[in-house]
Write a protein that holds these residues in place. Sequence first.
Motif, PDB file in Angstrom:
ATOM      1  N   UNK A 456       8.942 -18.409 -21.095  1.00  0.00           N
ATOM      2  CA  UNK A 456       8.244 -17.468 -20.211  1.00  0.00           C
ATOM      3  C   UNK A 456       8.226 -18.004 -18.781  1.00  0.00           C
ATOM      4  N   UNK A 457       8.069 -19.318 -18.631  1.00  0.00           N
ATOM      5  CA  UNK A 457       8.039 -19.915 -17.292  1.00  0.00           C
ATOM      6  C   UNK A 457       9.410 -19.845 -16.624  1.00  0.00           C
ATOM      7  N   UNK A 458      10.468 -20.062 -17.410  1.00  0.00           N
ATOM      8  CA  UNK A 458      11.819 -19.945 -16.852  1.00  0.00           C
ATOM      9  C   UNK A 458      12.063 -18.518 -16.368  1.00  0.00           C
ATOM     10  N   UNK A 459      11.652 -17.561 -17.181  1.00  0.00           N
ATOM     11  CA  UNK A 459      11.826 -16.158 -16.795  1.00  0.00           C
ATOM     12  C   UNK A 459      11.105 -15.862 -15.488  1.00  0.00           C
ATOM     13  N   UNK A 460       9.853 -16.320 -15.377  1.00  0.00           N
ATOM     14  CA  UNK A 460       9.065 -16.075 -14.169  1.00  0.00           C
ATOM     15  C   UNK A 460       9.705 -16.736 -12.955  1.00  0.00           C
ATOM     16  N   UNK A 461      10.159 -17.972 -13.105  1.00  0.00           N
ATOM     17  CA  UNK A 461      10.752 -18.684 -11.971  1.00  0.00           C
ATOM     18  C   UNK A 461      12.121 -18.116 -11.606  1.00  0.00           C
ATOM     19  N   UNK A 462      12.829 -17.616 -12.595  1.00  0.00           N
ATOM     20  CA  UNK A 462      14.124 -16.986 -12.319  1.00  0.00           C
ATOM     21  C   UNK A 462      13.921 -15.742 -11.450  1.00  0.00           C
ATOM     22  N   UNK A 463      12.928 -14.936 -11.802  1.00  0.00           N
ATOM     23  CA  UNK A 463      12.610 -13.739 -11.011  1.00  0.00           C
ATOM     24  C   UNK A 463      12.174 -14.126  -9.605  1.00  0.00           C
ATOM     25  N   UNK A 464      11.308 -15.127  -9.510  1.00  0.00           N
ATOM     26  CA  UNK A 464      10.842 -15.573  -8.192  1.00  0.00           C
ATOM     27  C   UNK A 464      11.981 -16.141  -7.360  1.00  0.00           C
ATOM     28  N   UNK A 465      12.924 -16.790  -8.027  1.00  0.00           N
ATOM     29  CA  UNK A 465      14.074 -17.344  -7.316  1.00  0.00           C
ATOM     30  C   UNK A 465      14.909 -16.252  -6.671  1.00  0.00           C
ATOM     31  N   UNK A 466      15.136 -15.158  -7.416  1.00  0.00           N
ATOM     32  CA  UNK A 466      15.872 -14.021  -6.853  1.00  0.00           C
ATOM     33  C   UNK A 466      15.095 -13.412  -5.700  1.00  0.00           C
ATOM     34  N   UNK A 467      13.792 -13.267  -5.880  1.00  0.00           N
ATOM     35  CA  UNK A 467      12.940 -12.711  -4.819  1.00  0.00           C
ATOM     36  C   UNK A 467      13.030 -13.570  -3.558  1.00  0.00           C
ATOM     37  N   UNK A 468      12.940 -14.888  -3.742  1.00  0.00           N
ATOM     38  CA  UNK A 468      12.993 -15.787  -2.595  1.00  0.00           C
ATOM     39  C   UNK A 468      14.345 -15.716  -1.896  1.00  0.00           C
ATOM     40  N   UNK A 469      15.425 -15.620  -2.661  1.00  0.00           N
ATOM     41  CA  UNK A 469      16.751 -15.518  -2.037  1.00  0.00           C
ATOM     42  C   UNK A 469      16.860 -14.230  -1.237  1.00  0.00           C
ATOM     43  N   UNK A 470      16.350 -13.131  -1.798  1.00  0.00           N
ATOM     44  CA  UNK A 470      16.436 -11.841  -1.106  1.00  0.00           C
ATOM     45  C   UNK A 470      15.644 -11.835   0.191  1.00  0.00           C
ATOM     46  N   UNK A 471      14.610 -12.685   0.255  1.00  0.00           N
ATOM     47  CA  UNK A 471      13.825 -12.789   1.485  1.00  0.00           C
ATOM     48  C   UNK A 471      14.352 -13.887   2.404  1.00  0.00           C
ATOM     49  N   UNK A 472      15.270 -14.682   1.883  1.00  0.00           N
ATOM     50  CA  UNK A 472      15.716 -15.870   2.605  1.00  0.00           C
ATOM     51  C   UNK A 472      16.742 -15.612   3.685  1.00  0.00           C
ATOM     52  N   UNK A 473      17.155 -16.703   4.322  1.00  0.00           N
ATOM     53  CA  UNK A 473      18.019 -16.639   5.501  1.00  0.00           C
ATOM     54  C   UNK A 473      19.385 -16.036   5.194  1.00  0.00           C
ATOM     55  N   UNK A 474      19.978 -16.397   4.065  1.00  0.00           N
ATOM     56  CA  UNK A 474      21.328 -15.921   3.759  1.00  0.00           C
ATOM     57  C   UNK A 474      21.362 -14.401   3.602  1.00  0.00           C
ATOM     58  N   UNK A 475      20.407 -13.852   2.828  1.00  0.00           N
ATOM     59  CA  UNK A 475      20.380 -12.405   2.614  1.00  0.00           C
ATOM     60  C   UNK A 475      20.000 -11.654   3.884  1.00  0.00           C
ATOM     61  N   UNK A 477      20.402 -12.541   6.892  1.00  0.00           N
ATOM     62  CA  UNK A 477      21.502 -12.623   7.859  1.00  0.00           C
ATOM     63  C   UNK A 477      22.535 -11.528   7.590  1.00  0.00           C
ATOM     64  N   UNK A 478      22.834 -11.297   6.307  1.00  0.00           N
ATOM     65  CA  UNK A 478      23.799 -10.248   5.940  1.00  0.00           C
ATOM     66  C   UNK A 478      23.268  -8.872   6.348  1.00  0.00           C
ATOM     67  N   UNK A 479      21.977  -8.615   6.059  1.00  0.00           N
ATOM     68  CA  UNK A 479      21.377  -7.330   6.395  1.00  0.00           C
ATOM     69  C   UNK A 479      21.302  -7.144   7.906  1.00  0.00           C
ATOM     70  N   UNK A 480      20.963  -8.202   8.618  1.00  0.00           N
ATOM     71  CA  UNK A 480      20.902  -8.098  10.082  1.00  0.00           C
ATOM     72  C   UNK A 480      22.274  -7.782  10.664  1.00  0.00           C
TER      73      UNK A 480
END
Length: 658
Positions: A456-475, A477-480
């Motif tokens: 359950x913890x892996x699942x939660x952190x996996x989701x949060x990891x995707x969320x963080x990437x989508x809010x992060x600099x790499x993503x 930058x692409x949208x900008x």
Amino acid sequence: MAASNQGDTATRDLKENNTDASFQSRLSTPKTSPDQQITELGVIFETVEHMLRSPDYAEDLQEELDKAFHNYMAIFQAAKRDLLRNDCGIVVVGETSAGKTTLINQLVGKKLFETGNLPTTGTIIRIRDAEKMEIKCYTKDETLTKREEVQDEKKLKSNIARLTNISQSPKDFKDHYYVDVCLPVPILKGNVIIVDTPGIGEDDNLQNILLHFLPHAVSFVFVVNAKETGGIHENRLLKIFKTIMNNREKMPCFDPREILILTNQWDAIENDDPSSDEDEDGKVKKEDQHTRTWKLIQKKIEKAWCSFNIENVFRVSLAQVRKRIENFFTDEYKRFEAVLTKTIEKNENKRIEYYYRFLKHFIQNAERGTLARLNIVERSIEEQQEILFQNSKTIQELQSQCTQSRESLEKYKYKIIHSLTTKLHAYLHSRNGREQILNPPGTKQMCEIAYTSLQEEVKLRFKKGIEKWCKGQEATSIIKTADTHLRSKIKDIESKLHEIEISMTGKMTPDFTMADGALVLLTILILPFTLHYIIAISLMCLPISLPCLIGGYLAGVDYRGFRIDDAYNMFLSRVSLPSLNKSFEASFGKEYDEVIVRIFDKHLPNRIDSMLLTNEMLLKKYQIIKQKQGSYLRLGEKIRQIHEAIEKFERIIEFSSH
């Protein structure tokens, strides 16, 4: 000849009055209150309406404006009504007995509203700041049905209970859809009101209520009862979220990021029932009930609304606030009040700026025909014919350019989606990405998590990891990059349209159009609310059981590491390139398409058609225009008055920079 000289003078005056620096550079006076700004903006609306209703604003001018704003008078009146009559609400929603009414009493500073479990079905209470105390009742169509002035708080409280408590209200009061309570309320200024909605579950019409008040809301407060299994009902919260996200275009001033969740009644939670959690050595750690409840609330919010900012969730005890007890929960309430006050101030200014920009854009189209007609009477027939033929040619070229740009931008969308897909896919499969997702800074290491909670913890952190990437600099930058590319296409077309407008009117003005970002809404804001939200929803539906790992209760370090890696790989296998591509298409792609339609199917064609019609009128009706010069001069004077009102407004306001 006198008339001609008068026309020359009037036209020169208009040109001088309308040649100014950018809007932002002219804001130099102290900031005035929002209600004063609304009053001054209302003056501009009135001045523009006076011109539109003038007999001089003839049918040909009306037809040209209607090309830019179809059914222009209805649009104009709706904007005016929304600015002057619609209130800026602090919309309060909550479960029955969660403390919604207690919160409102606290915000008002008086215990006027009855608390308890009794519903107020179908009654919406609007609390307004006023010098004297009174109650006004309205039907759903805002028809005033009753007005009562009261002299003391006891009588006010009694009347409120009589009109809002359905079990006590007389039959003739049941049609009172709105009950307005007017009294001095320090937190409310100008048009800001508190909107007390029926409790969730008491009124099936909550979605329509939200859609009515949220477009001009300055804040949205969701109150829940923390002692009732964490108080968060994911399905209801998700329904509210979807209502907001599906209607964002109707909510020009409301920012979903600023929703506040108030978890109440923490004092009622028994904190002497610790549960156990094991560490890797099998030792038992104690966790009090408050901690368990807080974790449960966070988990439920993340499940229903994965992008929500947990800083906007407050743990309070309104009962202790009322008793002025000093502790963590009352400090949290103070933080809530500070955030609410700041949100109110920011969003009230945003609302004024929105309508100001609408009005400037409307005026630019409304005055074009008059100024163009005044301009051509200064020129010889040969000069004006040459200019108008060239304008016609340029407009036709722009129509072709719009079509080409639209096709180009549609192809460009797939390039951006491919970039987002491959970048996120690579991150999830990289060693660095895996480590950042499984063991993010500031969190308990995976090796310290209880063995039975690993999957359950892996699942939660996996989701949060995707969320963080989508809010992060790499993503971002692409949208900008996509945003910049889109804006450059629009700006090129808009600048050419502006040149034609200058040629038509002889007027040098700032190009107050979509290229400045006032109306183009393709930004990184789409990421937190749609992009990773859709991906997370798909992950929530994944099965989390791993048959090969359900054999026994083995706590060895090596086997624990295998279980973590196997769980991560399972989720990784579910997020394939095609599934990511589909998710980005459903989030970013949908937002992108809506912007393309709004600009290239509506805004630009409407503006081009309006200018084309004006140009055709000038070509065909030169002699008639000369004969009606007096009419256009009178309209020119009205335009001058409009710009004087604009200049006065700009001198007294100060908007926050973006």
